[in-house]
Design a protein around this motif. Sequence first.
Motif, PDB file in Angstrom:
ATOM      1  N   THR A   9       0.867  -1.172   0.000  1.00 12.48           N
ATOM      2  CA  THR A   9       0.000   0.000   0.000  1.00 12.48           C
ATOM      3  C   THR A   9       0.907   1.226   0.000  1.00 12.48           C
ATOM      4  OG1 THR A   9      -0.179  -0.012   2.425  1.00 12.48           O
ATOM      5  CG2 THR A   9      -1.936  -1.102   1.166  1.00 12.48           C
ATOM      6  N   LYS A  38      -3.439   1.064  -3.351  1.00 13.05           N
ATOM      7  CA  LYS A  38      -2.858  -0.273  -3.462  1.00 13.05           C
ATOM      8  C   LYS A  38      -1.911  -0.306  -4.653  1.00 13.05           C
ATOM      9  CE  LYS A  38      -7.059  -2.209  -1.470  1.00 13.05           C
ATOM     10  NZ  LYS A  38      -8.297  -2.979  -1.712  1.00 13.05           N
ATOM     11  N   PHE A  96      -5.178  -8.773  -2.297  1.00 12.74           N
ATOM     12  CA  PHE A  96      -5.986  -7.732  -1.658  1.00 12.74           C
ATOM     13  C   PHE A  96      -7.435  -8.173  -1.521  1.00 12.74           C
ATOM     14  CE2 PHE A  96      -2.572  -4.672  -2.990  1.00 12.74           C
ATOM     15  CZ  PHE A  96      -2.284  -4.225  -1.715  1.00 12.74           C
TER      16      PHE A  96
END
Length: 332
Positions: A229, A256, A325
């Motif tokens: 991130t 991200k 993610f």
Amino acid sequence: MKIYNQLSDFKKLDNAIVTIGTFDGVHYGHQKIVKRLCELAKSSGGESVILTFFPHPRMIIDPENQDLKMINTIKEKAEILANLGVDHLIITPFTRDFSNLSASSYIKDILVDTIGTKQIIVGYDHRFGKDRKGGMNELIELSKVYGYSIEEIPEQDINDVAVSSTKIRNALLEGDVSLAAEYLGYYFSINGPVIKGDKIGRTIGFPTANIFVEETYKLIPSDGIYAVTVEMSQEFVEEGLEPGHSTRNSQPTTFKGMAYIGQRPTINGMTRNIEVNIFDFNREIYGQTIKMNFLKFLRHDVKFTGLEALTLQLHQDKEDTLSFFNSQPNIK
């Protein structure tokens, strides 16, 4: 939190609750010491003080060994300690003269006479003074003379493995950022300004921000691809500020992405780069300082037959990153 860059800047307190150490990483074990420090300061009506050192003592005592790298820069360490609620951070320049202080002089001249220590919190393995000869026995003996109390924090374990800065460094050097995060209690990060690269990533659909890490002592994880991130100033993102504009007081916005560390062997690169492809972001951010948090190691760096093969792999890397993610709904 107030920060002092030398002992002479510090004004002696009436009731200082003190802990001492390098605290590299401010890991899970360190955090228990610091939280206990703050609890005792609050309950006793005192003020919490951390005495730390820069450079790291091993860099001065063994200057020929250039292999030691730090998990945190001194600024990163200060930010973590401030977030834990510490009142005072004294960053003592570690020198040869300082290393030659006897254990008794260390306690009397620094802890008692300069800081005003009334209680000391230390970890189970704390050593201090010339040749690290001082320890719990010396602290107890001299407490009878100077009237401070002592509390020792026992060894902390995670999954029956003792937490240590050395183990965290080794995990990062092997690319195991997930294990490092488990030990640290937070994601390992790199901070630095975005600098101009050769823009090859743009030509293959994967533009990257190149990060410059100014502190040469900062540990950089193993070469490879990582899910990350990226934090940057919300003020910059929303208001379109020019590069270099100060956004110190603004809250960060998080994106991200996937990061690359390596020498780019496919194009016969000569220097080690730190780059990040930020998803759903297409602005110029040269000159802006960003923070990159390492969440998961995806693959090692390899040399491909050419840019076409590299591009195909990068598409797969992005899919793998997005899958990660998607499997972690708590990561925003």
